[in-house]
Design an enzyme around this catalytic site. Structure first.
Site, PDB file in Angstrom:
ATOM      1  N   HIS A  24       0.933  -1.301   0.072  1.00 39.23           N
ATOM      2  CA  HIS A  24      -0.027  -0.304   0.295  1.00 39.23           C
ATOM      3  C   HIS A  24       0.847   0.977   0.151  1.00 39.23           C
ATOM      4  O   HIS A  24       0.506   2.202   0.787  1.00 39.23           O
ATOM      5  CB  HIS A  24      -0.965   0.299   0.933  1.00 39.23           C
ATOM      6  CG  HIS A  24      -2.188  -1.072   1.162  1.00 39.23           C
ATOM      7  ND1 HIS A  24      -3.137  -1.609   2.254  1.00 39.23           N
ATOM      8  CD2 HIS A  24      -2.516  -1.187  -0.330  1.00 39.23           C
ATOM      9  CE1 HIS A  24      -3.504  -2.577   1.896  1.00 39.23           C
ATOM     10  NE2 HIS A  24      -3.946  -2.099   0.027  1.00 39.23           N
ATOM     11  N   HIS A  80     -12.342  -7.920  -6.139  1.00 36.22           N
ATOM     12  CA  HIS A  80     -11.769  -6.991  -5.918  1.00 36.22           C
ATOM     13  C   HIS A  80     -11.393  -6.546  -6.863  1.00 36.22           C
ATOM     14  O   HIS A  80     -10.186  -7.299  -7.422  1.00 36.22           O
ATOM     15  CB  HIS A  80     -10.564  -7.392  -4.103  1.00 36.22           C
ATOM     16  CG  HIS A  80     -10.460  -6.003  -4.380  1.00 36.22           C
ATOM     17  ND1 HIS A  80     -10.770  -4.626  -4.080  1.00 36.22           N
ATOM     18  CD2 HIS A  80      -9.089  -6.042  -2.933  1.00 36.22           C
ATOM     19  CE1 HIS A  80     -10.420  -3.713  -3.170  1.00 36.22           C
ATOM     20  NE2 HIS A  80      -9.041  -4.530  -3.302  1.00 36.22           N
ATOM     21  N   GLU A  82      -8.348  -4.208  -6.171  1.00 33.01           N
ATOM     22  CA  GLU A  82      -6.906  -3.615  -6.082  1.00 33.01           C
ATOM     23  C   GLU A  82      -5.756  -4.423  -6.694  1.00 33.01           C
ATOM     24  O   GLU A  82      -5.998  -5.429  -7.126  1.00 33.01           O
ATOM     25  CB  GLU A  82      -7.100  -3.569  -4.265  1.00 33.01           C
ATOM     26  CG  GLU A  82      -5.648  -3.154  -4.618  1.00 33.01           C
ATOM     27  CD  GLU A  82      -5.527  -2.599  -3.125  1.00 33.01           C
ATOM     28  OE1 GLU A  82      -6.612  -2.981  -1.845  1.00 33.01           O
ATOM     29  OE2 GLU A  82      -4.814  -1.583  -2.547  1.00 33.01           O
ATOM     30  N   ASP A  84      -3.314  -6.104  -6.471  1.00 34.12           N
ATOM     31  CA  ASP A  84      -2.974  -7.156  -5.932  1.00 34.12           C
ATOM     32  C   ASP A  84      -3.563  -8.722  -6.180  1.00 34.12           C
ATOM     33  O   ASP A  84      -3.059  -9.394  -6.461  1.00 34.12           O
ATOM     34  CB  ASP A  84      -2.290  -7.262  -4.287  1.00 34.12           C
ATOM     35  CG  ASP A  84      -3.428  -6.645  -4.044  1.00 34.12           C
ATOM     36  OD1 ASP A  84      -4.229  -5.722  -4.575  1.00 34.12           O
ATOM     37  OD2 ASP A  84      -3.295  -7.183  -2.381  1.00 34.12           O
ATOM     38  N   HIS A 146     -12.523  -4.167   1.944  1.00 36.60           N
ATOM     39  CA  HIS A 146     -12.140  -2.963   1.827  1.00 36.60           C
ATOM     40  C   HIS A 146     -12.309  -1.319   0.975  1.00 36.60           C
ATOM     41  O   HIS A 146     -11.961  -0.869   1.204  1.00 36.60           O
ATOM     42  CB  HIS A 146     -10.743  -3.003   2.683  1.00 36.60           C
ATOM     43  CG  HIS A 146      -9.382  -2.686   1.890  1.00 36.60           C
ATOM     44  ND1 HIS A 146      -8.350  -2.092   1.554  1.00 36.60           N
ATOM     45  CD2 HIS A 146      -9.353  -3.910   0.704  1.00 36.60           C
ATOM     46  CE1 HIS A 146      -7.996  -2.277   0.846  1.00 36.60           C
ATOM     47  NE2 HIS A 146      -7.624  -3.154   0.317  1.00 36.60           N
ATOM     48  N   ASP A 165      -9.486  -9.866   0.441  1.00 35.94           N
ATOM     49  CA  ASP A 165      -8.932  -9.511   1.168  1.00 35.94           C
ATOM     50  C   ASP A 165      -8.875  -9.791   2.839  1.00 35.94           C
ATOM     51  O   ASP A 165      -8.443 -10.215   3.319  1.00 35.94           O
ATOM     52  CB  ASP A 165      -8.765  -7.862   1.143  1.00 35.94           C
ATOM     53  CG  ASP A 165      -7.215  -7.785   0.199  1.00 35.94           C
ATOM     54  OD1 ASP A 165      -7.021  -8.581  -0.354  1.00 35.94           O
ATOM     55  OD2 ASP A 165      -8.293  -6.411   0.536  1.00 35.94           O
ATOM     56  N   TYR A 193      -2.180  -7.127  10.243  1.00 33.73           N
ATOM     57  CA  TYR A 193      -3.013  -7.204   8.257  1.00 33.73           C
ATOM     58  C   TYR A 193      -4.650  -5.979   8.904  1.00 33.73           C
ATOM     59  O   TYR A 193      -5.319  -5.152   8.480  1.00 33.73           O
ATOM     60  CB  TYR A 193      -3.944  -8.358   8.381  1.00 33.73           C
ATOM     61  CG  TYR A 193      -4.595  -8.036   6.741  1.00 33.73           C
ATOM     62  CD1 TYR A 193      -3.270  -7.939   5.696  1.00 33.73           C
ATOM     63  CD2 TYR A 193      -5.606  -8.174   6.544  1.00 33.73           C
ATOM     64  CE1 TYR A 193      -4.310  -8.171   5.101  1.00 33.73           C
ATOM     65  CE2 TYR A 193      -6.171  -7.954   4.901  1.00 33.73           C
ATOM     66  CZ  TYR A 193      -5.277  -7.840   4.450  1.00 33.73           C
ATOM     67  OH  TYR A 193      -6.419  -7.952   3.197  1.00 33.73           O
ATOM     68  N   HIS A 226      -4.401 -13.444   0.303  1.00 41.30           N
ATOM     69  CA  HIS A 226      -3.321 -13.045   0.681  1.00 41.30           C
ATOM     70  C   HIS A 226      -2.948 -13.915   2.437  1.00 41.30           C
ATOM     71  O   HIS A 226      -3.924 -14.682   3.145  1.00 41.30           O
ATOM     72  CB  HIS A 226      -2.691 -11.729   1.817  1.00 41.30           C
ATOM     73  CG  HIS A 226      -3.360 -10.560   0.528  1.00 41.30           C
ATOM     74  ND1 HIS A 226      -2.109 -10.226  -0.469  1.00 41.30           N
ATOM     75  CD2 HIS A 226      -4.528  -9.762   0.755  1.00 41.30           C
ATOM     76  CE1 HIS A 226      -3.020  -9.316  -0.909  1.00 41.30           C
ATOM     77  NE2 HIS A 226      -4.083  -9.071  -0.557  1.00 41.30           N
TER      78      HIS A 226
HETATM   79 FE1  FEO Z   1      -7.382  -4.589  -1.040  1.00 39.42          FE
HETATM   80 FE2  FEO Z   1      -4.831  -6.993  -1.234  1.00 39.42          FE
HETATM   81  O1  FEO Z   1      -6.399  -6.182  -1.885  1.00 39.42           O
END
Ligand code: FEO
Length: 394
Positions: A24, A80, A82, A84, A146, A165, A193, A226
């Site tokens: 991030h 999601h 994002e 990653d 998130h 996530d 996290y 993750h």
């Molecule tokens: Fe919100 Fe692992 O990305």
């Protein structure tokens, strides 16, 4: 590498990022690395759930090729946007160009604003079901867990929840399951996290967990995007989340300070002695040399925060100021605090720290302790008593 089947005909096709040390931007330190988990489901409709960070796109495609030719993929679930998790989509769609994408309306918008691709995308919402053969995929929107686009996917036939996530950890390991890995490291990374990413969203997460519990869906495995997959005891992480979302705390203090010439540090160490001798757990951090991500993790279950700074230009020092701004964004609830620090000719730091804590919604429960220049013997005793008093109020 051997194929990794998490359930019959469901494969982990993600990547382990052993070397990533910040996430991030630089807001999160990943001292144990991370993983980007993607899952391939073999059924009448071959389905990929999520992808990986772009540098690992080749690894993702390579793992899929060991299982099936990638062009056979029919569906890609995008839980999601994002990067990653969606970053490898452009590369994936080159090898499975007929694949149809599924995600929330916000996901569609977000994907377009990232990749500007003219992709076959179907918007789904909570309650929608996608039959893929012997299995069905059910979707549960999870906005702000998130990002606005976030979504969980549930497979009832497999009792499998794929929440992206949520319930994840930045934890690179050769093991994939909770029953194979070190429990302390696992929960440590899960707490870190939550504290650094999800803490400000606690009310939303609590509502979502309660909503999912009311749906009465069967879950015997939680496979996040993750880190480690929860199969031995998925309730372990759900119960941990319930505690964190409710801002449950222990009788524990975290002392964080920044010192100019060492006087504020002397105060900090004596305050810690006072707290320790009162039988309360305490952690001490010099914020200029500490990993902020770890400090926040320690704060996640601590009732009391003691914040100190030397005065500089009638204000607190700059590193602790940045730390408190970050803490304010995390919006901790149900916490108490005290402040301290040394000054030369004019004070200011203690008051400034107090003001930021109050703006954060943290109750300052005793008058701040200021010392001119360097604490003398009596003032050192006062620091010790200050720590004891604070511990007594926790
Ligand atoms: Fe919100 Fe692992 O990305």
């Amino acid at each position: 590498m051997a194929k990794l089947e998490i359930k019959k005909d469901i494969f982990w096709v993600g990547a382990v990022d052993w070397n990533v040390r910040t996430f991030h931007g630089h807001t999160y330190s990943t001292k144990r690395g991370t993983t980007y988990n993607a899952y391939l489901i073999l059924d009448d409709k071959v389905t990929l759930v999520d992808t990986v960070h772009p540098p690992f796109a080749g690894e993702l495609i390579g793992k899929i090729k060991e299982i099936i030719p990638p062009e056979k993929i029919d569906y890609i679930i995008v839980n999601h946007v994002e990067v990653d998790h969606s970053g490898a989509l452009p590369a994936m769609l080159k090898v499975c160009p007929r694949a149809k994408l599924f995600g929330t309306a916000k996901c569609k918008e977000g994907l377009y604003r990232h990749y500007y691709g003219d992709w076959d995308f179907q918007i789904v919402k909570t309650g929608d079901k996608l039959p893929i053969g012997k299995r069905t995929l059910n979707f549960i929107e999870a906005p702000m867990i998130h990002w606005p686009d976030s979504m969980f996917t549930h497979c009832p036939q497999e009792k499998l929840l794929l929440p992206n996530d949520a319930f994840g950890q930045h934890y690179a390991t050769s093991e994939r399951f909770d029953d194979e890995t070190d429990q302390c490291a696992l929960m440590d990374e899960a707490a870190k996290y939550y504290g650094n990413i999800l803490w400000p969203l606690s009310a939303v997460i609590l509502r979502k967990i309660e909503e999912v519990q009311k749906m009465n869906i069967a879950i015997d495995m939680i496979a996040p995007s993750h880190g480690i997959i929860w199969r031995r005891d998925p309730m372990k992480i759900i119960n941990a989340y319930l505690g964190w979302t409710k801002n449950e705390t222990k009788r524990k203090a975290v002392v964080v300070y920044e010192t100019m010439w060492g006087a504020t540090e002397k105060m900090a160490r004596k305050i810690v002695e006072g707290i320790t001798d009162s039988g309360v757990a305490v952690k001490l951090f010099d914020i200029t040399t500490s990993d902020r991500t770890e400090v926040i993790k320690e704060m996640l279950d601590a009732k009391g925060f003691v914040i100190g700074s030397s005065t500089h230009d009638n204000d607190m020092l700059t590193t602790i100021a940045g730390f408190l701004e970050f803490l304010k964004g995390l919006a901790p609830k149900n916490r108490v605090a005290a402040t301290f620090g040394s000054y030369g000719w004019a004070g200011g730091a203690v008051k400034s720290v107090e003001n930021v804590l109050k703006e954060t919604g943290i109750e300052v429960i005793q008058p701040g302790l200021s010392v001119k220049y360097v604490p003398d013997e009596n003032e050192i005793k006062r620091c010790y008593e200050f720590g004891r008093d604070f511990a007594g109020k926790l």
